[in-house]
Design a protein around this motif. Structure first.
Motif, short mmCIF file in Angstrom:
data_model
loop_
_atom_site.label_atom_id
_atom_site.label_comp_id
_atom_site.label_asym_id
_atom_site.label_seq_id
_atom_site.Cartn_x
_atom_site.Cartn_y
_atom_site.Cartn_z
N GLN A 21 0.84 -1.19 0.00
CA GLN A 21 0.00 0.00 0.00
C GLN A 21 0.88 1.25 0.00
O GLN A 21 1.70 1.43 0.90
CB GLN A 21 -0.89 -0.03 1.24
N GLU A 47 0.41 -4.03 3.48
CA GLU A 47 -1.01 -3.67 3.58
C GLU A 47 -1.39 -3.38 5.03
O GLU A 47 -0.95 -4.07 5.96
CB GLU A 47 -1.88 -4.81 3.05
N PHE A 48 -2.20 -2.34 5.23
CA PHE A 48 -2.67 -1.99 6.56
C PHE A 48 -4.05 -1.35 6.42
O PHE A 48 -4.44 -0.93 5.33
CB PHE A 48 -1.71 -1.03 7.26
N LYS A 49 -4.76 -1.30 7.51
CA LYS A 49 -6.08 -0.66 7.52
C LYS A 49 -5.89 0.84 7.66
O LYS A 49 -5.34 1.30 8.67
CB LYS A 49 -6.92 -1.21 8.67
N PRO A 50 -6.31 1.62 6.66
CA PRO A 50 -6.11 3.08 6.73
C PRO A 50 -6.79 3.69 7.95
O PRO A 50 -7.88 3.28 8.34
CB PRO A 50 -6.76 3.59 5.44
N ARG A 51 -6.11 4.64 8.55
CA ARG A 51 -6.66 5.39 9.68
C ARG A 51 -6.06 6.79 9.63
O ARG A 51 -4.94 6.97 9.12
CB ARG A 51 -6.34 4.71 11.00
N ALA A 196 0.36 1.96 10.36
CA ALA A 196 -0.48 0.82 10.73
C ALA A 196 -0.98 0.91 12.18
O ALA A 196 -1.96 0.27 12.55
CB ALA A 196 0.30 -0.48 10.56
#
Length: 197
Positions: A21, A47-51, A196
């Motif tokens: 990402q 890859e990570f969860k966007p915040r 992340a």
């Protein structure tokens, strides 16, 4: 090193060539009319969860590093651009599935960091501050309580440059180059922690 430069011209690397990402990081390279000038680069992270990680007034602002040095301001952009390009290549190498391609990208990253250190012309460099680049409004948002991983990544970037500078004047530069790359690798990992969470 010359072979690596030639390879860089023949096989340009792009963030699209790696899995992962992309995120943006910036360096403040100067000011014009009281407004900061930023040089920004895409870094591919796992890859990570966007915040949201920026300040409330600019949640989408990318992190920015301001480095202190004694270099001629007109030459500052080039060494910082090479530093950022090296980080981009390092990110691509870390996410490349093909080991041969990953090694090639690491060689290109090493060459970019080497050139950045050379362009410093012996100048000392320090991390002055970290913050957030408001690219739309051309503002630098300082962070009174900066995130530790952002500070750590900046300190590792500076440490890597210092080791590359030592390698420049060493008849056996390999140990310092390896140590510098370890610091740049850690700066990359610090960015992963920053984004992340």
């Amino acid at each position: 090193m010359a072979l690596v430069v030639t390879a860089a011209l023949l096989v340009p690397a792009t963030p699209a060539s790696a899995a992962g990402q992309p995120v943006k990081i910036c360096f403040q390279v100067g000011e014009f009319g009281g407004r900061p000038i930023f040089d920004c680069h895409e870094i591919v992270l796992p890859e990570f969860k966007p915040r949201p990680i920026g300040p409330i007034e600019c949640l989408s602002c990318p992190p920015v590093y301001e480095l202190w040095d004694r270099i001629d301001p007109e030459k500052r952009f080039e060494y910082l651009h090479r530093l950022g390009r090296g980080m981009s290549l390092l990110g691509e190498a870390a996410q490349a599935a093909d080991p041969v391609k990953a090694e090639h990208l690491r060689e290109l990253a090493t060459e970019s960091f080497w050139t950045s250190a050379k362009l410093l012309e012996g100048s000392e460099v320090k991390l002055r501050q970290v913050g957030w680049a408001d690219l739309k409004n051309e503002k630098f948002h300082g962070d009174p309580d900066p995130q530790p991983s952002l500070v750590a990544s900046g300190e590792n970037l500076v440490g890597g440059l210092e080791l590359m500078q030592k390698a420049l004047g060493d008849p056996q530069p390999e140990p310092n180059i390896a140590a510098a790359m370890a610091r740049f690798d850690q700066a990359y990992k610090d960015l992963g922690t920053l984004f992340a969470g």
